[in-house]
Design a protein around this motif. Structure first.
Motif: not given
Ligand SMILES: [Fe+2]
Ligand SMILES: [Fe+2]
Length: 323
Positions: A79, A83, A86, A137, A166, A169
């Motif tokens: 996770k 991120e 992202h 999230d 997401e 997550h």
């Molecule tokens: Fe996330």
């Protein structure tokens, strides 16, 4: 007159054409003409978003070494890594607007740029990791699902891909919460405590209320945003209350009640003084977060130098081949 300088008449007709495209639901792409203000607002919003993804790695990264099992450690590691992805993906998006990523990172490190207020709260127990996945999230999904329909193509496309991750997550966070909710009294208590601390900051993630949101009108007009902060916040509350009920967890708001006429879960007043203090840099962990980012940036200097040297060498090789 310099032929490349647009006349005011050109500007007005370009703006009208641009707004007509927006009204028709067309996607604006990097090489398309756009008002400078649109470019500026997008750059601000997208860079804040990218910074939030990167700083958001810190509170959870704090628990990778202390995750209670190998399975939890693996999923948390994945996770946190997502991120980072992202953040990098959105930084790439901002570069399509003609901004240099180095400049954006400098703005973060010297404190000029903002990032989501939620990441300035500490993660005190393992339950915080579950609650962050569930609420933080979860809030990000509500926000980003709408941004996936934003008028700027590269941002919208980034959101589609990011939302898929997401969702994962959120599910892993909610699963952690489910296990704790069905665990020992001490585990339930730990979960309740985490919810008590993260509920209100999660609602603040949607930003100031519509009556006090200086950038919203413009962003809505140009369809970068498709819903207001308060609309998104209400949607999040409506989605989340039944999930709290399923966990048999109390949300820390005595004013929370279902309005049967509207179907909305109405909630109490947000402490905006806390929100503004955290945004100003006075939250519990603002200083710690920026220090961690600065240290990481300094520690990574050799990687950037090596990557630059490698790219130069590759270019050199390319030139030789071409010659
Ligand atoms: Fe996330
Ligand atoms: Fe993310």
């Amino acid at each position: 007159m310099n032929p490349t300088t647009p006349t005011p008449a050109d500007d007005a007709s370009q703006l009208a054409a641009f707004e007509a495209r927006i009204a028709a639901g067309e996607s604006i792409e990097p090489k398309d003409w756009m008002p400078e203000r649109y470019r500026k607002q997008l750059t601000r919003m997208m860079s804040q978003h990218a910074h939030s993804e990167i700083v958001g790695m810190l509170p959870e990264g704090n628990w990778i070494t202390r995750a209670p099992s190998l399975r939890r450690k693996l999923s948390l590691l994945a996770k946190v890594q997502d991120e980072a992805g992202h953040g990098l993906y959105i930084y790439c998006g901002t570069e399509t607007l003609g901004v240099d990523r180095t400049e954006l990172v400098d703005q973060l490190l010297d404190g000029r740029a903002k990032y989501s207020s939620i990441f300035n709260y500490p993660t005190l127990t393992w339950a915080d990791i579950g609650v962050i996945g569930w609420l933080v999230d979860g809030a990000a999904i509500v926000n980003q699902t709408v941004l996936a329909k934003a008028s700027y193509g590269p941002y919208a496309r980034a959101m589609i891909r990011i939302c898929k991750e997401e969702n994962f997550h959120k599910r892993q966070g909610y699963e952690i919460c489910t296990v704790l909710a069905n665990g020992t009294p001490a585990q339930r208590e730990m979960l309740q405590d985490a919810v008590n601390r993260f509920w209100w900051p999660s609602l603040m993630m949607f930003g100031p209320s519509d009556t006090n949101s200086p950038n919203s009108a413009e962003l809505l007009k140009w369809r970068v945003k498709r819903k207001t902060n308060d609309e998104l916040r209400q949607r999040f509350v409506n989605l989340t209350v039944p999930q709290a009920v399923a966990l048999r967890i109390t949300l820390p708001d005595p004013d929370l009640r279902l309005n049967s006429a509207t179907g909305d879960w109405e909630f109490g007043e947000i402490d905006w003084s806390e929100f503004h203090a955290v945004v100003r840099g006075e939250g519990p962990c603002n200083r710690e977060r920026l220090e961690a980012r600065r240290t990481a940036h300094e520690d990574g200097a050799w990687v950037r130098a090596a990557a630059t040297a490698y790219a130069a060498k590759q270019q050199g090789n390319g030139a030789t081949v071409a010659a």
